[in-house]
Write an enzyme that holds these catalytic residues in place. Structure first.
Site: not given
Length: 346
Positions: A244-245
């Site tokens: 994920a980011h």
């Protein structure tokens, strides 16, 4: 296996590459790698696991990579080294068909922006799209159907297999390998709720991959919300992994298939995450942590070591009984606490 390959090497050449001790004819040529049981006279086999020692005496291989402790049992010429499996790994690239076929140039159906900078000896396959401001280093291979977004940098010697998608503003280091279906730089999962619906948060960061990174097929590495998602040098990512980011992964860590890492978690150097491991967001794993398969990590791990969660498989009937007991644990703990208190008071 591979005995009809176009390439071949003498045992002397291979011994020099591996700094191995050669026992036998240095001029003997081999043209492929194989297992002890499948190898023929033109193959080099290897023994890296004692479980397969029983097959050594009967092998049909032309030569064998073997630890010195097992050399005397080898019925054919041999290359002795302390880590035969590492030797096999190094030699495998010599016989890889991808490394032994002629390089193409830019395919006529590829679309390459005039502002893209393409290095020397670069292959760009059919139906690729290379957008404005892209920089591709020397000796890269961009497979058919790949898309590389604007202002992305691909380091020298990297290979993108067919149908890889790299979004804008991504930096990929040298000698990266990105397998088919992988997506680098897609939007992170960022939304704000107003009480009725979700408002999308623009993902303004990018992704930075270090040198010698490999990403498996159908894996996704999301771009950062503000700063970049950072993948260190030498990191190996298996297939169907979700990062994920703003995740950070330290150098030389390895992630097996179906790992999922939530946003802003930091994984240290030389960490190993087994298949199906899930890491919650905003955690820190220090260097040298190993998490075994199918474990869920919800708290930071600040000491190196091996960590596990979950339970092993069992019969359904036993699992159902244990599930009922699990629901009762809180009440049992309270009752135990009361009993201990009463015993202290008596």
């Amino acid at each position: 296996m591979n005995s009809d390959a176009a390439v071949s090497y003498t045992l002397g050449e291979l011994a020099e590459r591996l700094d191995a001790r050669l026992i036998g004819d240095a001029d003997l040529r081999v043209s492929g790698l194989s297992t002890l049981t499948d190898a023929g006279p033109g193959d080099l086999a290897f023994l890296a696991n004692r479980a397969y020692l029983k097959y050594l005496a009967g092998t049909g291989a032309g030569a064998v990579l073997v630890h010195p402790a097992h050399g005397e049992a080898c019925p054919c010429p041999r290359l002795e080294l302390d880590n035969p499996y590492l030797g096999y790994a190094k030699l495998s690239h010599l016989f890889d068909p991808l490394n032994n076929r002629p390089r193409q140039a830019v395919h006529s159906t590829a679309t390459v922006s005039p502002s893209a900078a393409v290095g020397e000896r670069v292959e760009i396959g059919a139906n690729c799209v290379i957008e404005a401001g892209v920089e591709i280093g020397d000796d890269c291979v961009i497979g058919p159907g790949c898309v590389i977004g604007a202002d992305t940098v691909v380091g020298a010697g990297s290979r993108l297999h067919a149908n890889v998608t790299v979004y804008h503003g991504v930096t990929i280091g040298k000698r990266a390998i990105l397998h088919s279906g992988s997506v680098i730089g897609g939007d992170g999962f960022g939304f704000a709720h107003d009480g009725k619906q979700w408002e999308k948060i623009a993902q303004l960061g990018g992704v930075s991959l270090g040198d010698d990174v490999e990403v498996g097929s159908c894996s996704s590495i999301d771009r950062g919300a503000l700063g970049d998602t950072l993948i260190g040098s030498g990191v190996k990512i298996d297939s169907q992994v979700q990062i994920a980011h703003n995740v950070q992964i330290g150098d030389h860590s390895a992630l097996a298939g179906c790992v999922g890492i939530a946003g802003s978690t930091k994984v240290g150097r030389h960490c190993l995450l087994g298949g199906g491991v899930g890491l919650s967001g905003h955690l820190t794993l220090t260097d040298g942590v190993q998490v075994t398969g199918m474990s869920l990590v919800t708290n930071s791990i600040l000491e190196p070591g091996v960590y596990s969660s979950g339970t092993g498989s069992m019969s359904n009937s036993q699992w159902r009984k244990n599930a009922v007991r699990f629901k009762q644990l809180d009440e049992i703990a309270k009752r135990l606490h009361r009993l201990e208190r009463d015993m202290r008071d008596t």
